[in-house]
Design a protein around this motif. Sequence first.
Motif, PDB file in Angstrom:
ATOM      1  N   ASP A 104       0.831  -1.204   0.000  1.00 23.44           N
ATOM      2  CA  ASP A 104       0.000   0.000   0.000  1.00 23.44           C
ATOM      3  C   ASP A 104       0.867   1.256   0.000  1.00 23.44           C
ATOM      4  O   ASP A 104       0.522   2.257  -0.637  1.00 23.44           O
ATOM      5  N   VAL A 105       1.994   1.198   0.702  1.00 26.11           N
ATOM      6  CA  VAL A 105       2.914   2.346   0.716  1.00 26.11           C
ATOM      7  C   VAL A 105       3.456   2.598  -0.683  1.00 26.11           C
ATOM      8  O   VAL A 105       3.507   3.741  -1.160  1.00 26.11           O
ATOM      9  N   LEU A 106       3.846   1.527  -1.391  1.00 25.09           N
ATOM     10  CA  LEU A 106       4.364   1.678  -2.744  1.00 25.09           C
ATOM     11  C   LEU A 106       3.309   2.264  -3.675  1.00 25.09           C
ATOM     12  O   LEU A 106       3.600   3.156  -4.476  1.00 25.09           O
ATOM     13  N   LEU A 107       2.076   1.764  -3.570  1.00 24.67           N
ATOM     14  CA  LEU A 107       0.996   2.308  -4.397  1.00 24.67           C
ATOM     15  C   LEU A 107       0.786   3.788  -4.119  1.00 24.67           C
ATOM     16  O   LEU A 107       0.624   4.594  -5.039  1.00 24.67           O
ATOM     17  N   ALA A 108       0.808   4.157  -2.847  1.00 24.05           N
ATOM     18  CA  ALA A 108       0.591   5.555  -2.487  1.00 24.05           C
ATOM     19  C   ALA A 108       1.702   6.443  -3.035  1.00 24.05           C
ATOM     20  O   ALA A 108       1.438   7.549  -3.546  1.00 24.05           O
ATOM     21  N   ILE A 109       2.942   5.964  -2.979  1.00 18.49           N
ATOM     22  CA  ILE A 109       4.054   6.767  -3.479  1.00 18.49           C
ATOM     23  C   ILE A 109       3.995   6.886  -4.997  1.00 18.49           C
ATOM     24  O   ILE A 109       4.264   7.952  -5.572  1.00 18.49           O
ATOM     25  N   VAL A 110       3.627   5.796  -5.689  1.00 17.95           N
ATOM     26  CA  VAL A 110       3.458   5.864  -7.140  1.00 17.95           C
ATOM     27  C   VAL A 110       2.434   6.925  -7.504  1.00 17.95           C
ATOM     28  O   VAL A 110       2.647   7.773  -8.385  1.00 17.95           O
ATOM     29  N   LEU A 111       1.283   6.912  -6.816  1.00 17.95           N
ATOM     30  CA  LEU A 111       0.233   7.882  -7.111  1.00 17.95           C
ATOM     31  C   LEU A 111       0.682   9.292  -6.772  1.00 17.95           C
ATOM     32  O   LEU A 111       0.324  10.256  -7.451  1.00 17.95           O
ATOM     33  N   LEU A 112       1.462   9.434  -5.724  1.00 14.91           N
ATOM     34  CA  LEU A 112       1.982  10.748  -5.361  1.00 14.91           C
ATOM     35  C   LEU A 112       2.806  11.330  -6.501  1.00 14.91           C
ATOM     36  O   LEU A 112       2.621  12.484  -6.901  1.00 14.91           O
ATOM     37  N   PHE A 113       3.695  10.522  -7.064  1.00 16.77           N
ATOM     38  CA  PHE A 113       4.545  11.027  -8.134  1.00 16.77           C
ATOM     39  C   PHE A 113       3.781  11.202  -9.445  1.00 16.77           C
ATOM     40  O   PHE A 113       4.096  12.082 -10.243  1.00 16.77           O
ATOM     41  N   VAL A 114       2.783  10.349  -9.691  1.00 17.12           N
ATOM     42  CA  VAL A 114       2.001  10.476 -10.923  1.00 17.12           C
ATOM     43  C   VAL A 114       1.194  11.768 -10.933  1.00 17.12           C
ATOM     44  O   VAL A 114       1.062  12.440 -11.954  1.00 17.12           O
ATOM     45  N   THR A 115       0.636  12.122  -9.787  1.00 14.63           N
ATOM     46  CA  THR A 115      -0.235  13.291  -9.725  1.00 14.63           C
ATOM     47  C   THR A 115       0.501  14.567  -9.358  1.00 14.63           C
ATOM     48  O   THR A 115       0.132  15.651  -9.813  1.00 14.63           O
ATOM     49  N   ALA A 116       1.532  14.458  -8.528  1.00 11.65           N
ATOM     50  CA  ALA A 116       2.259  15.655  -8.092  1.00 11.65           C
ATOM     51  C   ALA A 116       3.363  15.964  -9.096  1.00 11.65           C
ATOM     52  O   ALA A 116       4.550  15.723  -8.854  1.00 11.65           O
ATOM     53  N   THR A 117       2.979  16.474 -10.257  1.00  9.21           N
ATOM     54  CA  THR A 117       3.942  16.711 -11.327  1.00  9.21           C
ATOM     55  C   THR A 117       4.995  17.740 -10.931  1.00  9.21           C
ATOM     56  O   THR A 117       6.139  17.672 -11.378  1.00  9.21           O
ATOM     57  N   LYS A 118       4.625  18.700 -10.103  1.00  9.77           N
ATOM     58  CA  LYS A 118       5.595  19.706  -9.681  1.00  9.77           C
ATOM     59  C   LYS A 118       6.682  19.089  -8.800  1.00  9.77           C
ATOM     60  O   LYS A 118       7.831  19.533  -8.818  1.00  9.77           O
ATOM     61  N   LEU A 119       6.316  18.057  -8.032  1.00  6.03           N
ATOM     62  CA  LEU A 119       7.305  17.376  -7.203  1.00  6.03           C
ATOM     63  C   LEU A 119       8.317  16.644  -8.082  1.00  6.03           C
ATOM     64  O   LEU A 119       9.523  16.686  -7.826  1.00  6.03           O
ATOM     65  N   VAL A 120       7.825  15.983  -9.128  1.00  4.23           N
ATOM     66  CA  VAL A 120       8.729  15.302 -10.054  1.00  4.23           C
ATOM     67  C   VAL A 120       9.611  16.312 -10.774  1.00  4.23           C
ATOM     68  O   VAL A 120      10.797  16.076 -11.006  1.00  4.23           O
ATOM     69  N   GLU A 121       9.023  17.447 -11.120  1.00  2.00           N
ATOM     70  CA  GLU A 121       9.807  18.515 -11.751  1.00  2.00           C
ATOM     71  C   GLU A 121      10.920  18.984 -10.816  1.00  2.00           C
ATOM     72  O   GLU A 121      12.050  19.241 -11.256  1.00  2.00           O
ATOM     73  N   LEU A 122      10.620  19.072  -9.540  1.00  2.00           N
ATOM     74  CA  LEU A 122      11.621  19.504  -8.571  1.00  2.00           C
ATOM     75  C   LEU A 122      12.766  18.491  -8.484  1.00  2.00           C
ATOM     76  O   LEU A 122      13.933  18.861  -8.331  1.00  2.00           O
ATOM     77  N   ILE A 123      12.432  17.203  -8.608  1.00  2.00           N
ATOM     78  CA  ILE A 123      13.444  16.155  -8.483  1.00  2.00           C
ATOM     79  C   ILE A 123      14.244  15.988  -9.775  1.00  2.00           C
ATOM     80  O   ILE A 123      15.480  15.887  -9.752  1.00  2.00           O
ATOM     81  N   LEU A 124      13.556  15.994 -10.914  1.00  2.00           N
ATOM     82  CA  LEU A 124      14.201  15.649 -12.176  1.00  2.00           C
ATOM     83  C   LEU A 124      14.373  16.817 -13.135  1.00  2.00           C
ATOM     84  O   LEU A 124      14.979  16.650 -14.190  1.00  2.00           O
ATOM     85  N   GLY A 125      13.797  17.969 -12.805  1.00  2.13           N
ATOM     86  CA  GLY A 125      13.914  19.109 -13.704  1.00  2.13           C
ATOM     87  C   GLY A 125      12.643  19.341 -14.486  1.00  2.13           C
ATOM     88  O   GLY A 125      11.742  18.502 -14.543  1.00  2.13           O
ATOM     89  N   ARG A 126      12.587  20.495 -15.147  1.00  3.30           N
ATOM     90  CA  ARG A 126      11.344  20.890 -15.823  1.00  3.30           C
ATOM     91  C   ARG A 126      11.010  20.031 -17.028  1.00  3.30           C
ATOM     92  O   ARG A 126       9.847  19.947 -17.424  1.00  3.30           O
ATOM     93  N   ARG A 127      12.010  19.417 -17.647  1.00  4.89           N
ATOM     94  CA  ARG A 127      11.730  18.607 -18.827  1.00  4.89           C
ATOM     95  C   ARG A 127      10.826  17.427 -18.489  1.00  4.89           C
ATOM     96  O   ARG A 127      10.054  16.968 -19.320  1.00  4.89           O
ATOM     97  N   ALA A 128      10.911  16.920 -17.269  1.00 11.87           N
ATOM     98  CA  ALA A 128      10.054  15.801 -16.863  1.00 11.87           C
ATOM     99  C   ALA A 128       8.595  16.201 -16.809  1.00 11.87           C
ATOM    100  O   ALA A 128       7.706  15.382 -17.004  1.00 11.87           O
ATOM    101  N   ARG A 129       8.331  17.483 -16.563  1.00 13.44           N
ATOM    102  CA  ARG A 129       6.954  17.952 -16.437  1.00 13.44           C
ATOM    103  C   ARG A 129       6.187  17.826 -17.746  1.00 13.44           C
ATOM    104  O   ARG A 129       4.993  17.548 -17.756  1.00 13.44           O
ATOM    105  N   SER A 130       6.891  17.993 -18.875  1.00 11.90           N
ATOM    106  CA  SER A 130       6.220  17.896 -20.169  1.00 11.90           C
ATOM    107  C   SER A 130       5.720  16.490 -20.460  1.00 11.90           C
ATOM    108  O   SER A 130       4.872  16.289 -21.331  1.00 11.90           O
TER     109      SER A 130
END
Length: 375
Positions: free
Chosen positions: A336-362
């Motif tokens: 359940d923790v893994l599922l929650a973290i996957v959904l966090l990164f799928v929906t929180a695009t700004k968080l992924v952008e913060l980690i990987l840079g703006r190109r990931a946001r596109s």
Amino acid sequence: MTVDTRPRAETRSLGRLMLMRAVTTLQALAFPVIATILAFSIGAVVILLSGQNPLEAYRALLRGGFGSMSAWGRTLLNATPLLLTGLAVAVPFRAGLFNIGGEGQLFIGAIAAAAVALLMPGPAPLVIIAAVVAATLGGLIWGGIPGALKSLGAHEVIVTIMLNFVAINLVYYLAQNPLSGEGQIPGTDMIGPEYRLAQFGAGLGRAHWGFALALVAALAAYLLIWRTTRGFAIRAVGLGPEAARYAGIPLGANGFLAIAVGGLFAGLGGGLEVLGVYGRVSVPFVTGLGFTGIGVALLGRNHPVGVVIGALFFGGLAAGAQEMQFSAGVPLDLADVLLAIVLLFVTATKLVELILGRRARSLAAGTKLEKGLAS
């Protein structure tokens, strides 16, 4: 003498078109893959901190979900309702609407299928078909309620959330009163084995032909949204409500249709759980499938093909969690923790952008929620 170069030009054009589609497909898969890798990386840290071996845990997870025919059977069994509740979210999302009522729509489909299978006389194949149709109609009607209220100005998120409670309590009332049966666990009578969906066999355990029906539903959703005029209107409403209104596309009618069709898929999921897995509606009944379907849809980028992949991923994760617990000593809750973290990164695009840079946001187009939904 002149040489006709048209066949060569057409071949080159076809090749370019296929290349463009392949690139588009890879781009569509990139963001969910990135989100999953990030989630499993964080999960590995959690496992390590708990004193377990992450590699051993993940090997057990894969083995339990996909390592044998019986493992695949458990995965398909788990994925069947998730595929349908995922479609229940993905189709309305294309119209700019957020259907959080998959849980209630699934319950309505379950009780409708149980009622027909218990009360309808006739040959078994006919009863099974009627029960499946009743489940889809029940979900369609229950999904149509928020669709109709949306056209009158109500917000579909609030309405679908509240209708979940109404549906669950209504189903529990029906299961314990007019349809009640004997047994220590309250609920309906057991459906006769002749009225149950057949299993695949071939070492797949309890996996049944409902999964094949769910795949047909995914194909139907794809054809509706991307290969019909009505589907184009639904997507136009979701992409630009004002532009669609200016073009003469009715927002209310298409929004109503999108949520109602979403309810149809969720209702079918409930019917398949009754006819293929449990054989009755117990109190309590299986919970959380409608809400997990939201994650399946978002991971699949609200595309029917992506929803199939997302459902198999979630189903495999649930199937492999027990093997991970037995073989590696990792608690079931980690899945359940893994599922929650996957959904966090799928929906929180700004968080992924913060980690990987703006190109990931596109790469996140199709799962962005920060711009809001159609009104």
